[in-house]
Structure formats: structure tokens, C-alpha cells
Design a protein around this motif. Structure first.
Motif, PDB file in Angstrom:
ATOM      1  N   PHE B  97     -45.490 -43.080 -10.524  1.00 55.05           N
ATOM      2  CA  PHE B  97     -44.603 -42.053 -11.071  1.00 55.05           C
ATOM      3  C   PHE B  97     -43.289 -42.647 -11.573  1.00 55.05           C
ATOM      4  N   LEU B  98     -42.809 -43.689 -10.905  1.00 59.42           N
ATOM      5  CA  LEU B  98     -41.568 -44.321 -11.374  1.00 59.42           C
ATOM      6  C   LEU B  98     -41.747 -44.897 -12.784  1.00 59.42           C
ATOM      7  N   VAL B  99     -42.928 -45.465 -13.044  1.00 62.85           N
ATOM      8  CA  VAL B  99     -43.189 -46.016 -14.381  1.00 62.85           C
ATOM      9  C   VAL B  99     -43.179 -44.900 -15.423  1.00 62.85           C
ATOM     10  N   LEU B 100     -43.819 -43.774 -15.078  1.00 54.55           N
ATOM     11  CA  LEU B 100     -43.832 -42.652 -16.034  1.00 54.55           C
ATOM     12  C   LEU B 100     -42.406 -42.145 -16.267  1.00 54.55           C
ATOM     13  N   ILE B 101     -41.625 -42.065 -15.181  1.00 49.64           N
ATOM     14  CA  ILE B 101     -40.240 -41.609 -15.336  1.00 49.64           C
ATOM     15  C   ILE B 101     -39.451 -42.591 -16.194  1.00 49.64           C
ATOM     16  N   CYS B 102     -39.697 -43.866 -15.988  1.00 45.82           N
ATOM     17  CA  CYS B 102     -39.048 -44.896 -16.811  1.00 45.82           C
ATOM     18  C   CYS B 102     -39.372 -44.666 -18.289  1.00 45.82           C
ATOM     19  N   GLY B 103     -40.667 -44.419 -18.578  1.00 45.76           N
ATOM     20  CA  GLY B 103     -41.078 -44.179 -19.961  1.00 45.76           C
ATOM     21  C   GLY B 103     -40.386 -42.959 -20.540  1.00 45.76           C
ATOM     22  N   ILE B 104     -40.382 -41.866 -19.768  1.00 48.40           N
ATOM     23  CA  ILE B 104     -39.766 -40.631 -20.248  1.00 48.40           C
ATOM     24  C   ILE B 104     -38.267 -40.843 -20.488  1.00 48.40           C
ATOM     25  N   ALA B 105     -37.627 -41.572 -19.564  1.00 42.00           N
ATOM     26  CA  ALA B 105     -36.184 -41.796 -19.698  1.00 42.00           C
ATOM     27  C   ALA B 105     -35.872 -42.580 -20.971  1.00 42.00           C
ATOM     28  N   LEU B 106     -36.629 -43.654 -21.209  1.00 44.07           N
ATOM     29  CA  LEU B 106     -36.369 -44.459 -22.407  1.00 44.07           C
ATOM     30  C   LEU B 106     -36.663 -43.652 -23.672  1.00 44.07           C
ATOM     31  N   GLY B 107     -37.724 -42.828 -23.616  1.00 41.89           N
ATOM     32  CA  GLY B 107     -38.029 -41.949 -24.751  1.00 41.89           C
ATOM     33  C   GLY B 107     -36.887 -40.978 -24.993  1.00 41.89           C
ATOM     34  N   CYS B 108     -36.320 -40.454 -23.899  1.00 43.77           N
ATOM     35  CA  CYS B 108     -35.216 -39.499 -24.025  1.00 43.77           C
ATOM     36  C   CYS B 108     -33.980 -40.163 -24.633  1.00 43.77           C
ATOM     37  N   VAL B 109     -33.754 -41.438 -24.288  1.00 47.59           N
ATOM     38  CA  VAL B 109     -32.620 -42.139 -24.890  1.00 47.59           C
ATOM     39  C   VAL B 109     -32.775 -42.129 -26.405  1.00 47.59           C
ATOM     40  N   ASN B 110     -33.982 -42.483 -26.884  1.00 43.32           N
ATOM     41  CA  ASN B 110     -34.252 -42.406 -28.327  1.00 43.32           C
ATOM     42  C   ASN B 110     -33.968 -41.003 -28.850  1.00 43.32           C
ATOM     43  N   GLY B 111     -34.546 -40.028 -28.162  1.00 40.15           N
ATOM     44  CA  GLY B 111     -34.458 -38.639 -28.620  1.00 40.15           C
ATOM     45  C   GLY B 111     -33.029 -38.128 -28.641  1.00 40.15           C
ATOM     46  N   LEU B 112     -32.259 -38.484 -27.619  1.00 37.36           N
ATOM     47  CA  LEU B 112     -30.877 -38.005 -27.559  1.00 37.36           C
ATOM     48  C   LEU B 112     -30.034 -38.644 -28.656  1.00 37.36           C
ATOM     49  N   LEU B 113     -30.247 -39.925 -28.892  1.00 33.38           N
ATOM     50  CA  LEU B 113     -29.482 -40.584 -29.954  1.00 33.38           C
ATOM     51  C   LEU B 113     -29.807 -39.963 -31.312  1.00 33.38           C
ATOM     52  N   VAL B 114     -31.082 -39.593 -31.505  1.00 32.93           N
ATOM     53  CA  VAL B 114     -31.470 -39.003 -32.788  1.00 32.93           C
ATOM     54  C   VAL B 114     -30.940 -37.570 -32.908  1.00 32.93           C
ATOM     55  N   THR B 115     -31.176 -36.752 -31.870  1.00 34.03           N
ATOM     56  CA  THR B 115     -30.876 -35.326 -32.033  1.00 34.03           C
ATOM     57  C   THR B 115     -29.434 -34.972 -31.700  1.00 34.03           C
ATOM     58  N   ARG B 116     -28.843 -35.619 -30.729  1.00 35.64           N
ATOM     59  CA  ARG B 116     -27.494 -35.219 -30.329  1.00 35.64           C
ATOM     60  C   ARG B 116     -26.418 -36.025 -31.035  1.00 35.64           C
ATOM     61  N   VAL B 117     -26.672 -37.320 -31.251  1.00 31.35           N
ATOM     62  CA  VAL B 117     -25.686 -38.141 -31.959  1.00 31.35           C
ATOM     63  C   VAL B 117     -25.920 -38.065 -33.468  1.00 31.35           C
ATOM     64  N   GLY B 118     -27.161 -37.821 -33.847  1.00 33.91           N
ATOM     65  CA  GLY B 118     -27.454 -37.621 -35.262  1.00 33.91           C
ATOM     66  C   GLY B 118     -27.724 -38.890 -36.051  1.00 33.91           C
ATOM     67  N   ILE B 119     -28.161 -39.947 -35.380  1.00 30.59           N
ATOM     68  CA  ILE B 119     -28.538 -41.172 -36.100  1.00 30.59           C
ATOM     69  C   ILE B 119     -30.018 -41.055 -36.485  1.00 30.59           C
ATOM     70  N   PRO B 120     -30.386 -41.444 -37.707  1.00 27.18           N
ATOM     71  CA  PRO B 120     -31.794 -41.341 -38.111  1.00 27.18           C
ATOM     72  C   PRO B 120     -32.707 -42.122 -37.157  1.00 27.18           C
ATOM     73  N   SER B 121     -33.909 -41.575 -36.925  1.00 25.13           N
ATOM     74  CA  SER B 121     -34.777 -42.162 -35.909  1.00 25.13           C
ATOM     75  C   SER B 121     -35.203 -43.581 -36.269  1.00 25.13           C
ATOM     76  N   PHE B 122     -35.314 -43.864 -37.549  1.00 23.76           N
ATOM     77  CA  PHE B 122     -35.710 -45.219 -37.953  1.00 23.76           C
ATOM     78  C   PHE B 122     -34.702 -46.231 -37.414  1.00 23.76           C
ATOM     79  N   ILE B 123     -33.432 -45.899 -37.562  1.00 26.83           N
ATOM     80  CA  ILE B 123     -32.376 -46.820 -37.134  1.00 26.83           C
ATOM     81  C   ILE B 123     -32.281 -46.879 -35.609  1.00 26.83           C
ATOM     82  N   VAL B 124     -32.287 -45.707 -34.980  1.00 22.71           N
ATOM     83  CA  VAL B 124     -32.202 -45.674 -33.516  1.00 22.71           C
ATOM     84  C   VAL B 124     -33.308 -46.521 -32.894  1.00 22.71           C
TER      85      VAL B 124
END
Lengths: 495, 322
Positions: B97-124
Motif C-alpha cells: 500500500f505504501l508503494v501505491l500511495i507513493c505512486g498516487i502522491a507523485l501523480g498528484c504532484v504532477n496534477g497539482l502543478l498542472v491544474t492549480r499552478v497552471g503550467i502545461p502538462s508537457f512541461i510539468v
């Protein structure tokens, strides 16, 4: 002398649908020839045949007495056609001058761009059209109306033999329209340019046209001299029936206040807006393009964030931060720009109609196909949308039917307050009157409607009250009894 | 009448299917081994890693986004899991479960940078591709991790790399994930929102859809799937390396594109992606059987991607013109 364009037994099929059926008529050199017909009557197809976008399935197009195969856009240009399309095919990221000279030999001197020449010529052209912007301004910094003018200017600059205008005035203000008419008349008079003109505004047809041809359901109906017909005649020819206007003008307004806006302001867009909307009332918002009408709607709907003022719904103060909040407060908005803001073009008719009502077609997040089909059938029946299959792509519908889908989508949301921005933009007379009936029906059910429109007859016919804006401020409020086009214009110009 | 319509619109997947059949026919004629059950099972087995990542990529591409970091995200998850399995700090189930949480967390970092900071996903994700790769190196100090203790290899987690009869468990896991993903995309309001967001985000936003969260969830899901793929790979190979997953992001994107999705968003299906992933594995497998030199493999995949999209374009050009 041979006519400049002659359509001989033109048929155009797309798969099973017949867009044009054995159409024959001719256009004389130096005339303004108007094409009239409801959406889906075949006007756009005919224009696309001239433009080389489509080729006819059967029949021939003769230009200047010669049969011509117009099988590419280049060929069409070589024959002297220049087309101003309804959708604006310009590059928003480039300057006005660069857009006008895009693809033209005049743009270059040797291997370099000839900026000086482009800017000078563009400035002359902008002056001709009374547009007070710099040739180097980026197109995206212009309003939709100004962009349309640039497109028309571009078509005119290259002195085409045949100028085709497809709904050129849909976004224009009255002043801009007059200027455009003057330029077109000058072209016709001085250079014997032939103009094919498509517009849903019949006043324009009467004003500018020499002759008109009416289409209905892909068939040629008749060609007449404009001087020999009245507007009502044209409508009857187009629709094949007369439109009943007797019910218009009745008010369903009650005393119960739905929405009230106090001191609403948003930066430079608008300032200190106060008004209220009652149950069953239709309130119009008039003014020139750029007066801040659309922005007021956006602010109420939460698409823009106002920086001052208060909004009350049924006497209760509310904060609306996003369209989601607005929908929760049972506000719906029919946006101005159908293609950009209203439709998801990659989706089907059904998906588009239901994208704002997901709660009603699902159980705990799972879509319920039965509910969805039932709701769709209900929508089709209520709003008279003509479709083949509800799973077809939304773009297979005509503009009028697309708009009805957008309206159905927002009314299906069961709103108490409906904001509409130019609800009949770019749709034909028949569809317009159907939209009017729909709006009146829902007002009757007690929904309050706030509607922005640039078409004064529309405001006069529908609205119980008309608010007029000028440069971000409310300059007047007119009741149904005292409303007239002159009075609206007076307030709109703030005289 | 109605069923006919549905079949026609499915032509998109039909195109990919056709390509797959052609490849299979060519292979079965040229190689006697190809059609043997063992080989076919092997092909599906080789689909697993790319297939699982391509599921997440399908959601992102339909929503109008892209994730270039998946290969590195996968490696970070694998190294993180490897380290925890190796030093036996937690029971295997907790590590899972820790590995899955790690994956979700790193995915969320991508997602937050794209949606909340507004940087295009290609660059993020271009950035996080590099960052997550460094994480993978740092976790293992640049070294691979292998020779796992009994507490890991004896646990149920290692069954992910085992077989039931002749069929690897991971194939079942992948198929189940594809089925769930298909249902989520086609039958739920979330899937509807993904299509709407990618089709026209302005219209979707005005329709009351929370486009930011819709996209964020897709990024999180991508991370979760990378976690699963990492666990399967760890259990199957009994080793994790810092360079694992390199280039996988492009394979996953290629599978989705083969499946008929549009990079501009709004279009794509899970079935198409599945077929796309199978094609990739079939071509790779075929080239091994035909003794094609390894350095030609990527080139062939490239050719197949372009040909498949070309067929798709020819099939649908008429639609596009209307």
C-alpha cells in the motif's frame, strides 16, 4: 451577355443526406444577389461549392460563360472568388497586418517581410472601415466584432471579382454594419464586383440586395427582384408558412423577486450595476458590443469574479465563485459563442445536451442509460430539435438545431434563473421564432430570464423591461410600454 | 438501425483491430512458433507493463493532458518498494500500500502543478520525468536492488509475478484493470466529465464541471497505475533497477494513439488502447522470433504507429471534412 455565375442542375449529397437537390439559377455581373433560406436549406453548401471546399455530386458551375471544375480553394481564388466565412479563419496570435497579407505576394520584398508596406496598406484599410486600432495590434486583442471587420477588410483588399459574404454582420454593431455596406456598395459601383450575400437579417437583404434567391430544404424555390417583394413575403417563401406573432408581447412577470444585484463592479469591465429580476419576467440587456453586457452575465454566473457588489437570490445574499456554484443556486447560462463555450464538438447530440445534468441521468456516479434516453426524448419533443439519431455528432446539426440543443441543455437543468447571451445569434427566422416561443414558455413556468441581445426587434418583442448599458454603466431602464428602438439607441449611445 | 450506427462509430477501433490482424497473419505465416499458446501468452504477458500505464495515459490524453513522467514515476515506485521489501521495515502488505500511495502522491504532484499552478502538462511532466528519475537513483544509491528476503518473496505480493496453471497472474490483473477502466470511462459520470473536459474545457467549465479536479484525478490515477505496474514488475523480475521504465512513457503514449485517441483531447477508448498495447507487444515479439536485430525494434514500432494512424486518417477523412 452571359451571367457571371450559372448553377446548372447542382446536386450535392453527403452520404444519405441531400444538401442540394437539382438547383439551377444564375447571378449577373455587378449585382448584389442575396441567398435566403433557413438553416440547413443549403446556402452554406452552395457557398462551399463556389469556394472549392466541396465539389458537386451532379451538375455544373459555369463562371463567365465557361464550365469550371472548382476542385480546390486555389482554383476558386483564381476564378476571382473571395469568401468571408461565418466562422473567422484568422490567426489570433498574429497582427492585423500580417493576417491581411497572409499568403499574399505583397507581404514580402525579396526574402524579407515588407512590414512598412503591410502596415501602411492595413492602416488605409482600417481607416476605410472606421476601425480605430493599430495595424500591428494582435488579432486576439480585438473584439469578435472587430475581428469580423478585419476579415471583411481582408476580402475587400484583394479586389475580388465575386465577393461572397456569409453572415458577415452576425457580430457587428449597427455602425460597423453601415460602414461595411458603404464599402460593399462602393465596390459594386466602381468595380462592378458581384456580391453573393447570405444573411438571416432580412432588413439587410432589403437594404443591400438587388435580387434574391430563396432555398428551402436543399431545393431552389425562386429568384425575385428585391424591389418586388416585402419582408413578410420572403419569410413566407423561406418557411413555407406564416409566423404567428399574436402571442408575443404578453407578460408573465410576477411580484416575487428572484435575483437582485447591488453595486456589482468588475474592474474596467463594468461598474456599479443595480437591477432586479422577478419570477416569470424577461429582462433585456441592451447596448453596443463592448458595453459590458456579456461581462455582467459572466459575473453573475461565476465565470468572472466581480470585485465589488452583492448578489441576492430570493432575498438571500449569495457568493458565486464558479459556474458550479451558480448551477447549485439554480442559475443557467446560454453562452454567446456557441462553438467555443456552448458545445463540445467531439461529442454526440445526447452527450452535449446532458453534460450539465449528469445528476439526473446517473445513480451514485453510474450513468443510467434509460434515464438518459428518456430525458433526451423529452428534450427533443419539447424543443422541436430535428435530428436523425441522438448519438450522431453534434456538428451534423444545423446552427439553429445546435442552438436548440444548447438551450435544451440549460433548461434541462431546471433553473430558476436563465441568463442568455445572444440566444438567436446566427440562426434563421424559423428557428428564431421557435427559440422565442421556448423562452416565453419557460417564463410562463415562472423562470426569470435575463437576456443580452443586439437585435432590437428581438428585445422589443420579448422583454418586459430593457436595461441599457453604455461603457460599463447602466444608463437606462425602459418598460415594455415605452420601449422603442430609438429610445434604446439613445441610452446605448448615452446621448 | 441504431446498432448499425454504433458499429460504424466503432470503426476507429476496427482500424486498430485490422492492423493487429494483419500483423498476426504475417507473423503466423513467417514464424511457426508464433501461434503456439505459450508464445501468445507471452505476448500478452509482455503487454502488461505498458498496458497498465497506457490505461492511465488514455484518461489523461482524453482529458487533453499528457504525462511524460510515467517511466520515472514507475522507477521511483519500484525502487521505493524494493528498498522497503529489502530492509523489512514493514510487512509486505503495508509496503504494497505504501508503494501505491507513493505512486498516487507523485501523480498528484504532477496534477497539482498542472491544474492549480497552471503550467502545461508537457512541461510539468518533462520536469518531473527528470526529478523522479533522480529519486529512483537516490533511493538505490545508484544500485539495483535484488535478492529479496523471504518475508517479501513468500508474501502474497509476490504472487503477482507467479502463474495460475500456465497463465501469469499479472495478465488477470491487467485484464481486470482494463475492464474497470472501461466501465469507469464509459458508464460513470467521471468518464463523461473526462470526455467533456478534453473536448472543450471552456464549455465543460461553464457546464458546471470541475475541470481541475477531473484532471487531477486522472493524474493521481496514472500514479496509482504506475505503482501497480512497479509492484508486478518487482515480483516478476525479483529485482528492481534504477533505469527501469526508461522510454515507457512514449510506449504508453504510442499505445493510446494506436488505439485511436486524439492528442488534442476528447477522443479515445480503453478498448482501442488495449488493442494498441497488444500491437506493440506483438511487433516486439515478432521481431525477436524473426531474429530482427534489436536496434531495429524501435524503428519498426515507429513505422507501425505511423501506418496505423494513417489508416485511421484515411478511414475518417470524410467525417473530418463534414
Amino acid at each position: 451577355m452571359a451571367p457571371i455565375i450559372e448553377f446548372k442542375n447542382i446536386t450535392k449529397r453527403f452520404g444519405g443526406t441531400v444538401a442540394l437537390n437539382n438547383v439551377s439559377f444564375s447571378v449577373e455581373e455587378g449585382e448584389v444577389h442575396c441567398l435566403c433560406g433557413e438553416n440547413g436549406a443549403g446556402k452554406s453548401t452552395l457557398i462551399n461549392l463556389c469556394g472549392g471546399v466541396f465539389t458537386p455530386t451532379e451538375g455544373e458551375i459555369w463562371v463567365d460563360g465557361q464550365p469550371e471544375q472548382i476542385n480546390s480553394i486555389r482554383k476558386s481564388e483564381r476564378l476571382g472568388f473571395s469568401i468571408v466565412h461565418q466562422e473567422i479563419p484568422l490567426c489570433l496570435n498574429m497582427s492585423i497586418a500580417h493576417n491581411i497579407f497572409l499568403g499574399s505576394k505583397e507581404a514580402v520584398k525579396g526574402v524579407f517581410l515588407n512590414e512598412k508596406h503591410m502596415n501602411e496598406k492595413t492602416r488605409e484599410l482600417l481607416d476605410l472601415f472606421h476601425l480605430k486600432v493599430e495595424p500591428t495590434a494582435l488579432l486576439e486583442s480585438l473584439s469578435i466584432a472587430e475581428q469580423s471587420v478585419v476579415q471583411i477588410a481582408k476580402a475587400v483588399y484583394f479586389r475580388p471579382k465575386i465577393l461572397i459574404l456569409d453572415e458577415p454582420t452576425a457580430a457587428l454593431t449597427n455602425d460597423q454594419r453601415e460602414v461595411m455596406f458603404t464599402v460593399v456598395r462602393k465596390l459594386v459601383k466602381e468595380q462592378r464586383t458581384t456580391v453573393l450575400y447570405v444573411s438571416h437579417r432580412l432588413e439587410e437583404v432589403m437594404d443591400l440586395g438587388d435580387r434574391l434567391t430563396v432555398f428551402k430544404d436543399g431545393q431552389f424555390v425562386t429568384t425575385r427582384k428585391v424591389s418586388e417583394v416585402s419582408m413578410d413575403d420572403i419569410v413566407t417563401l423561406m418557411v413555407g408558412r406564416e409566423i404567428d406573432k399574436s402571442e408575443w408581447g404578453k407578460s408573465f412577470a410576477t411580484d416575487e423577486e428572484l435575483l437582485s444585484v447591488k453595486g456589482l463592479s468588475c474592474g474596467k469591465k463594468f461598474h456599479d450595476i443595480n437591477f432586479s429580476l422577478k419570477k416569470g419576467e424577461i429582462v433585456g440587456l441592451a447596448g453596443f458590443v463592448g458595453a459590458g453586457r456579456t461581462e455582467v452575465l459572466s459575473a453573475i454566473f461565476g465565470a468572472d469574479r466581480p470585485n465589488g457588489g452583492e448578489i441576492f437570490i430570493k432575498g438571500e445574499k449569495v457568493t458565486i465563485r464558479s459556474p458550479r456554484d451558480a448551477i447549485r443556486h439554480r442559475i443557467s447560462m446560454i453562452p454567446e459563442n456557441r462553438r467555443d463555450d456552448g458545445l463540445i464538438t467531439s461529442m454526440s447530440i445526447k452527450e452535449n445536451a446532458q453534460v450539465a445534468v449528469m445528476d439526473r441521468i446517473s445513480d451514485r456516479g453510474m450513468l443510467n442509460k434509460k434515464k438518459s434516453v428518456e430525458l433526451m426524448e423529452h428534450m427533443i419533443e419539447n424543443y422541436g430539435i430535428k435530428i436523425g439519431s441522438m448519438d450522431d455528432g453534434i456538428l451534423t446539426l444545423s446552427g439553429g438545431n445546435q442552438q436548440k440543443v444548447v438551450i435544451a441543455k440549460w433548461i434541462g437543468n431546471d433553473p430558476e434563473i436563465l441568463l442568455c447571451d445572444e440566444p438567436t445569434r446566427g440562426i434563421d427566422v424559423g428557428a428564431k421564432s421557435e427559440v422565442y416561443s421556448i423562452l416565453r414558455d419557460i417564463a410562463k413556468e415562472g423562470i426569470g430570464i435575463l437576456m443580452v441581445s443586439s437585435e432590437l426587434p428581438e428585445l422589443l418583442a420579448l422583454c418586459d423591461r430593457i436595461l441599457v448599458m453604455h461603457e460599463g454603466k447602466l444608463t437606462g431602464e425602459i418598460s415594455r410600454e415605452e420601449a422603442s428602438e430609438e429610445l434604446i439607441m439613445k441610452y446605448a449611445a448615452a446621448i | 438501425m441504431n446498432t448499425k450506427k454504433i458499429k460504424l462509430t466503432n470503426a476507429r477501433e476496427f482500424g486498430v483491430f485490422l492492423v493487429l490482424v494483419i500483423i498476426m497473419v504475417i507473423m503466423s505465416v513467417t514464424s511457426p512458433v508464433f501461434l503456439k499458446t505459450a508464445n501468445l501468452v507471452n505476448i500478452v504477458r509482455q503487454t502488461v507493463e505498458i498496458g497498465i500505464m497506457a490505461i492511465g495515459m488514455t484518461y489523461l490524453i482524453i482529458a487533453g493532458e499528457l504525462d511524460l513522467s510515467v517511466g520515472s514515476l514507475f522507477a521511483t515506485c519500484a525502487m521505493f518498494g524494493g528498498l522497503l521489501f529489502k530492509n523489512q521495515m514493514f510487512p509486505a502488505t503495508i509496503v504494497f500500500f505504501l508503494v501505491l500511495i507513493c505512486g498516487i502522491a507523485l501523480g498528484c504532484v504532477n496534477g497539482l502543478l498542472v491544474t492549480r499552478v497552471g503550467i502545461p502538462s508537457f512541461i510539468v511532466t518533462l520536469g518531473t520525468m527528470k526529478i523522479y528519475r533522480s529519486f529512483a537513483y537516490a533511493i538505490g544509491n545508484g544500485q539495483s536492488i535484488s535478492q529479496f528476503p523471504e518475508s517479501a518473496t513468500g508474501s502474497w505480493v509476490w504472487k503477482l509475478g507467479a502463474k495460475i496453471g500456465n497463465i501469469p497472474v499479472q495478465i488477470f490483473v491487467m485484464l481486470i484493470l482494463f475492464v474497470i477502466a472501461h466501465i469507469l470511462l464509459k458508464k460513470t459520470t467521471y468518464g463523461y466529465k473526462v470526455y467533456a473536459t478534453g473536448g472543450n474545457d471552456r464549455a465543460a467549465h461553464l457546464s458546471g464541471i470541475n475541470i481541475k479536479n477531473t484532471r487531477l484525478v486522472a493524474f493521481a490515477m496514472m500514479g496509482f497505475l504506475c505503482g501497480i505496474a512497479a509492484l508486478i514488475s518487482t515480483a516478476y523480475l525479483n529485482t528492481v533497477t534504477t533505469t527501469s521504465g526508461e522510454g515507457r512513457e512514449m510506449d504508453a503514449i504510442a499505445a493510446v494513439i494506436l488505439g485511436g485517441a486524439a492528442l488534442s483531447g476528447g477522443r479515445g477508448t480503453i478498448l482501442g488502447t488495449f488493442l494498441g498495447a497488444i500491437i506493440m507487444a506483438t511487433v516486439k515479439n515478432g521481431m525477436v522470433l524473426l531474429n530482427v536485430p534489436v536496434f531495429w525494434q524501435d524503428g519498426f514500432i515507429g513505422i507501425v504507429v505511423i501506418i496505423a494512424v494513417l489508416i485511421d486518417t484515411l478511414f475518417h477523412r470524410k467525417d473530418a471534412k463534414r
